[in-house]
Design an enzyme around this catalytic site. Structure first.
Site, PDB file in Angstrom:
ATOM      1  N   SER A  40       0.798  -1.229   0.000  1.00  0.00           N
ATOM      2  CA  SER A  40       0.000   0.000   0.000  1.00  0.00           C
ATOM      3  C   SER A  40       0.828   1.276   0.000  1.00  0.00           C
ATOM      4  CB  SER A  40      -0.968   0.021   1.181  1.00  0.00           C
ATOM      5  OG  SER A  40      -0.284   0.283   2.381  1.00  0.00           O
ATOM      6  N   LYS A  78       0.726   4.673   6.669  1.00  0.00           N
ATOM      7  CA  LYS A  78       0.099   5.539   5.659  1.00  0.00           C
ATOM      8  C   LYS A  78       0.691   6.939   5.754  1.00  0.00           C
ATOM      9  CE  LYS A  78      -2.938   2.285   4.721  1.00  0.00           C
ATOM     10  NZ  LYS A  78      -2.597   1.344   3.692  1.00  0.00           N
TER      11      LYS A  78
END
Length: 181
Positions: A40, A78
């Site tokens: 990701s 993230k």
């Protein structure tokens, strides 16, 4: 002679115990090593990259953080996009925060490899979360690999309390024969 050996052994045990306590305290309150799993955050971080997380930092826009996943016992990594009070939207693969367009150079590699396709669908915070701005004590986060990232677009805002720390350092992984990935 036996008293001297016992004394030396106790000295070593005491030293190891003190070192162990220091390592535990540093890891708990200052820095912690961890490993990135998944894709990701590619190309910024790849699967199995090793990182050091700083635990006593103030979080700013575009910092990369590790936090408790909102829907599992895992940790997620993230990039912080929206801070409290920010209005975030994506239009034509361009990020706008509080009406100002922001360049995202960390996406250049992915954009180049998908030059005929948008890597981030258009959205507004309101469409995704029902909120027009990022709430107090919350963050809006996105993965750099927007095509596969499970992030605030799916699970909404994360709380500051869930943040474990900010990525401060990356160790480059090597394969079995010592070549950098």
């Amino acid at each position: 002679m036996e008293k001297s050996a016992t004394k030396e052994l106790l000295s070593w045990i005491k030293s190891f115990f003190i070192a162990f306590i220091i390592v535990i305290l540093v890891q708990k309150f200052l820095f912690s090593p961890t490993t990135v799993y998944g894709e990701s955050m590619e190309p910024t971080f790849s699967d199995n990259d090793r990182i050091i997380i700083g635990k006593n930092t103030s979080i700013e826009r575009f910092d990369i953080i590790v936090f408790d996943a909102p829907n599992s016992k895992d940790y997620y990594i993230k990039r912080v996009i929206g801070l409290p009070g920010d209005k975030v939207e994506m239009k034509n693969d361009e990020l706008y925060i509080n009406g100002k367009k922001y360049n995202e150079p960390y996406l250049d590699k992915i954009k180049k490899s998908h030059k005929y396709r948008k890597i981030t669908e258009d959205f507004t915070l309101e469409e995704l979360t029902g909120e027009t701005i990022v709430p107090k004590d919350s963050l809006f986060v996105l993965g750099d690999n927007r095509l596969v990232s499970y992030d605030s677009r799916q699970f909404g805002f994360i709380s500051f309390d869930s943040v474990i720390g900010e990525v401060k350092f990356q160790f480059f992984p090597f394969n079995e024969i010592g070549i950098r990935k």
